[in-house]
Write a protein that holds these residues in place. Structure first.
Motif, mmCIF file in Angstrom:
data_model
loop_
_atom_site.group_PDB
_atom_site.id
_atom_site.type_symbol
_atom_site.label_atom_id
_atom_site.label_comp_id
_atom_site.label_asym_id
_atom_site.label_seq_id
_atom_site.Cartn_x
_atom_site.Cartn_y
_atom_site.Cartn_z
ATOM 1 N N ALA A 33 9.124 22.720 -1.343
ATOM 2 C CA ALA A 33 9.309 22.137 -2.493
ATOM 3 C C ALA A 33 8.944 20.658 -2.448
ATOM 4 O O ALA A 33 8.158 20.216 -2.451
ATOM 5 N N VAL A 352 7.142 22.124 -10.300
ATOM 6 C CA VAL A 352 6.129 23.210 -10.144
ATOM 7 C C VAL A 352 6.406 24.281 -8.442
ATOM 8 O O VAL A 352 6.084 25.411 -9.167
ATOM 9 N N PHE A 353 6.348 23.227 -7.726
ATOM 10 C CA PHE A 353 6.610 24.488 -6.475
ATOM 11 C C PHE A 353 7.837 25.153 -6.579
ATOM 12 O O PHE A 353 8.157 26.057 -5.937
ATOM 13 N N ALA A 356 8.001 27.995 -8.828
ATOM 14 C CA ALA A 356 6.556 29.309 -8.610
ATOM 15 C C ALA A 356 7.321 29.004 -6.656
ATOM 16 O O ALA A 356 6.850 28.995 -5.687
ATOM 17 N N LEU A 358 7.167 31.904 -5.284
ATOM 18 C CA LEU A 358 6.390 32.525 -4.700
ATOM 19 C C LEU A 358 5.389 31.857 -3.499
ATOM 20 O O LEU A 358 5.136 32.120 -2.570
ATOM 21 N N LEU A 359 4.941 30.301 -4.423
ATOM 22 C CA LEU A 359 4.188 29.945 -4.171
ATOM 23 C C LEU A 359 4.813 29.582 -2.615
ATOM 24 O O LEU A 359 4.220 29.038 -1.659
ATOM 25 N N VAL A 360 5.799 28.886 -2.679
ATOM 26 C CA VAL A 360 6.359 28.256 -1.011
ATOM 27 C C VAL A 360 6.406 29.443 -0.487
ATOM 28 O O VAL A 360 6.452 28.814 0.983
ATOM 29 N N ARG A 361 6.780 30.633 -0.985
ATOM 30 C CA ARG A 361 6.966 31.854 0.713
ATOM 31 C C ARG A 361 5.639 31.541 0.725
ATOM 32 O O ARG A 361 5.647 32.263 1.617
ATOM 33 N N ALA A 362 4.520 31.691 0.519
ATOM 34 C CA ALA A 362 3.487 31.805 0.523
ATOM 35 C C ALA A 362 3.011 31.119 1.777
ATOM 36 O O ALA A 362 2.750 31.496 2.755
ATOM 37 N N ILE A 363 2.843 29.266 1.051
ATOM 38 C CA ILE A 363 2.512 28.696 1.945
ATOM 39 C C ILE A 363 3.354 27.903 3.243
ATOM 40 O O ILE A 363 2.673 28.102 4.160
#
Lengths: 377, 507
Positions: A33, A352-353, A356, A358-363
């Protein structure tokens, strides 16, 4: 298998299971993040017309200002002290299932109380006055937070709303107090308090090297509280009840844990830590109270608690990082002419990161175990 | 439509959830899929619905291999799942729920509810589901809600219906109605996969049975040639006794006495109406009744979670009407809650932490301020061995255990200490045969050691098998009492009392 019961019992004590998941959660996600946030910060600079060379210089200045010299380290740690202290309280609250937004108000109330107590008892010797002043800051912060806790426990009023409101009230209480003759500094017409006497101040740690080094004894307070909160959460009886209530309030109730009392106690502990943060700030850095002297520390502390994953050690590192951004940001402004607002943007992006994962895992899909659940069914 | 799994293997890390599974599902047939919790049933079904893709093997539909990429592919191919936990919007009507996601629309995306209702009604009539299309879901009983789930997959043109533990939430009468629907669907040519661990149900409704154990198909057979003992042995891997073996009760002094207890629920209805009852030491008292007739409130009043509006609760002669949960616990009351996930355990706590959830403060585990964790871990390991909780380590999350093991964990926590009174609410809900046997044995053992035992269960078989005395609850009242020494209580009479017929032999 012909294992005896004793062997079986021994086998069950293997420390299995949490390691990987906890490591990902506590270390990998926050690190990523931070990295993404810094990258985005770069994009923001590009978008505002800063050229590549300046961006490079800005980041060098950021690092230098944060950790590049004794003064930088001193500034970083000085900035870290209040956000770590308040962050510990917020993290503890999160663990207990309480989303306390009120650290800002608790810091103000604790800090104000410390200032008033400090100059009111300025005849006391240092060995008594300083610790006593900190205790007053802690108690007042705890009491102020306990209001929201009691409202939640007795009436179900949600602590997010009530702590936000208590923040607003605290600003006005501070403004009012600063205009009172026994608080306001003599001969001043603007709202500013009398100074904290030397005997109440947290001693500077490095002024024997250079009188400009601001690092103060709040550092030890911070480290002690990291240990204390770790013990409280993971070793103490009340911490067990905090965590159980946070994870599954129903099960905690069924297990006979007094839910109302737990809410009030968790809020009070969180407020006590925020009050300490306010106390440390006025006794170690500001030396007086002025309108809004907390300067958003209570909100930075929310970010620190989130980035530190509500784990005391995580909060310590997150707080040092935020302290570093604060100190480095000033250097960045000086050296590269990049606005310090950028630091605010980077801090916000980190949150923000973090919020989220899941967003970090997705990126960044690599480095994470494929299946969160693991075993079958 | 026929579906076939050929050599399907699915691994999760080192765990093999499905091991070279071969399965044939045929139209016009009910396939019973039997297995304990953790045997790999759900994994297999998730492969069929497209949620998981198999590591090895293939899926064939009408002989042609297919590839499922995601959860939508299963239903697109005509394979529909009815989950154990309903996925319905409570404040929407039946018709709105059924069409949700595939709404019939008119011009400008106008939601054509009239057409939706008509379509729902057509399916309703075709299979005799008798679901009112305009009622709100929250106003419907659980049994009807389940039919709405079936309607949903039929509306999506499923030819294969996978029913995951469909009877877990149903009353005995509702189960019979439900079987009728299953048969109607089969006769209409649908393929039904009926997943359960209840033996008598599978024998009653299935046309063919497959038994799954540890990820493998270990048995296949014709229900007409199998009995419960054989199936249980296939499922568990060893012979299983069903009858709870117990000697006649030796009742002693009163342990628990309720006198004139009444309570109004949060919704303002009378939940308990003048309940007077006694549990003596050395006896098992069973509370029979259709769910929602005051059993939950009765247990809450006894265990201290809520206070009754009127009446007295006495434990060992002491008035405990207003005593806290913890005070009752410390006095020797054990409570196995009806819903372990909601209120019996903390999923994210380790097994060890869960084992001391309500006794962590005891001087056995704690000093004045801090918890003696090595002691807790050691004790938890001992409980795990004692109660056969299968886990590699007590440091794993409680939520990582299978349902049966979670329940054994809760039962171990409650019974593995000095107790005087055991309140067991649905003690074997969602638990496999092997674990049921063990939990029953422990409850009887508690009785034989002199505890008073109160069992509340929606499974009449369980009540009949365990209890020495049976009380029937209906609309918050105890409407009948039966002596069940040697299992002599009249099942039909109990059933009638459960339905509200007030002819029972009140003692």
């Amino acid at each position: 298998m012909s294992l005896s019961n004793q062997d079986l019992q021994k086998a069950l004590l293997r420390p299995l299971g949490r390691g990987r998941q906890e490591f990902e959660d506590l270390v990998v996600v926050p690190l990523i993040a931070v990295v993404i946030a810094l990258l985005f910060g770069m994009v923001v600079m590009l978008a505002t017309g800063v050229d590549i060379g300046t961006i490079g210089r800005a980041f060098v200045a950021l690092a230098k200002g944060a950790f590049g010299s004794l003064n930088a380290v001193s500034e970083t740690l000085t900035a870290a002290i209040p956000v770590v202290l308040a962050g510990l309280g917020l993290g503890l609250g999160f663990r207990a299932g309480l989303f306390n937004i009120g650290a800002e108000g608790q810091i103000l109330m604790g800090g104000l109380a410390a200032v008033i107590f400090g100059f009111s008892f300025d005849h006391l010797p240092f060995a008594i006055l300083m610790p006593l002043t900190l205790i007053v800051a802690m108690l007042v912060g705890a009491a102020y937070a306990a209001i929201a806790g009691a409202l939640r426990a007795l009436t179900g009023a949600h602590e997010v709303i009530s702590t936000i409101m208590l923040n607003l009230i605290s600003y006005r209480i501070l403004d009012y107090a600063l205009r009172q003759p026994f608080v306001q500094k003599e001969g001043r017409s603007d709202p500013i308090s009398k100074s904290v006497p030397d005997a109440a101040q947290l001693p500077k740690l490095l002024d024997w090297i250079d009188p400009n080094l601001r690092l103060h004894a709040g550092l030890f307070l911070m480290l002690a509280m990291v240990l204390f909160v770790w013990w409280l959460l993971f070793r103490s009886k009340i911490g067990f009840a905090f965590r159980a209530s946070g994870e599954n309030p129903d099960a905690a109730k069924y297990a006979g844990m007094p839910s109302g009392l737990i809410i009030v106690l968790a809020m009070a502990t969180a407020g006590g830590l925020a009050g300490l943060a306010g106390g440390a700030q006025v006794l170690g850095v500001l030396e007086r109270a002025s309108p809004g002297f907390s300067a958003g520390l209570g909100f930075d502390a929310i970010a620190v608690a989130l980035l530190g994953r509500s784990h005391p050690v995580g909060i310590l590192f997150a707080g040092i990082l935020f302290g570093g951004l604060e100190a480095g940001g000033r250097q960045m402004q000086v050296d590269a002419g990049v606005s310090i607002d950028l630091i605010g943007i980077i801090q916000a992006l980190i949150v923000v990161f973090i919020a989220a994962p899941l967003l970090v895992r997705a990126i960044f899909p690599w480095g994470f175990r494929k299946d969160g659940k693991g075993a079958a069914e | 439509m026929d579906v076939e799994l050929r050599g399907v293997t699915k691994r999760f890390g080192p765990v093999v959830a499905n091991d070279k599974v071969n399965l044939v599902i045929r139209g016009g047939e009910v396939l019973g899929l039997l297995g304990e919790n953790g045997a790999g049933k759900s994994t297999m079904m998730n492969i069929l619905s497209g949620l998981y893709s198999p590591d090895e093997g293939e899926i064939l539909i009408d002989g042609k291999p297919v590839q499922f990429e995601g959860p939508g592919d299963g239903i697109a191919a005509g394979i529909g799942m009815v989950h154990q936990h309903f996925m319905l919007v409570p404040v929407f009507t039946v018709a709105e729920n059924v069409v949700l996601g595939v709404e019939p629309t008119g011009k400008f995306d106008y939601l054509d509810l009239k057409r939706a209702r008509a379509q729902v009604r057509a399916i309703n009539d075709q299979y005799g589901l008798e679901v009112p299309p305009d009622e709100l879901i929250e106003d419907l009983p659980v049994g009807i809600q389940q039919r709405v789930e079936i309607l949903k997959v039929l509306f999506r043109k499923a030819d294969v219906l996978i029913l995951d533990e469909p009877t877990a939430v149903l009353t005995p009468q509702e189960v019979q109605d439900f079987f009728g629907i299953v048969r109607a669907l089969r006769d209409a040519g649908k393929a039904i996969v009926f997943i359960t661990h209840k033996l008598h149900e599978i024998l009653e409704v299935a046309d063919r049975i497959n038994v799954l154990r540890q990820g493998r198909i270990v048995g296949e057979g014709d229900p007409k040639q199998l009995n419960e003992e054989q199936l249980a042995e296939m499922m568990v891997g060893r012979p299983v006794t069903f009858a709870v073996s117990k000697s006649p009760a030796q009742p002693g002094e009163d342990r628990l006495t309720l006198t004139g207890v009444s309570m109004i629920s949060d919704r303002g209805e009378t939940a308990l109406d003048n309940v007077t009852m006694t549990v003596r030491s050395g006896e098992v008292v069973g509370i029979a009744g259709v769910q929602g007739n005051g059993q939950t409130e009765l247990v809450e009043v006894i265990t201290g979670l809520t206070r009754p509006g009127r009446g007295k609760v006495k434990f060992d002669g002491q008035d405990i009407t207003r005593a806290s949960v913890r005070a009752r616990h410390m006095a020797g009351m054990a409570h196995i809650p009806e819903d372990r996930h909601k209120s019996g355990m903390v999923d994210n706590f380790t097994i060890a932490e869960n084992m001391v959830l309500n006794s962590y403060y005891d001087s056995e585990f704690s000093g004045p301020l801090s918890i003696d964790w090595p002691k807790v871990h050691e004790t938890a390991a001992r409980y795990c061995v004692e109660f056969d909780v299968r886990t590699p380590s007590v440091f794993l999350r409680g939520g990582s255990l299978s349902g049966g093991n979670q329940q054994k964990m809760v039962v171990a926590r409650e019974l593995e200490r000095q107790t005087r009174l055991v309140i067991a609410s649905q003690p074997t809900r969602g638990v496999d045969v092997g674990a049921i046997e063990y939990i029953h044995e422990r409850l009887i053992r508690a009785r034989d050691e002199g505890d008073g035992v109160l069992i509340v269960s929606s499974e009449l078989d369980e009540i009949m098998g365990l209890s020495d005395r049976i009380l029937v609850m209906f609309e918050g009242r105890i409407v009948a009492e039966f002596d069940n020494t040697g299992g002599k209580a009249d099942r039909n009479a109990i059933g009638l009392a459960m339905a509200g017929a007030t002819t029972g032999a009140m003692a």
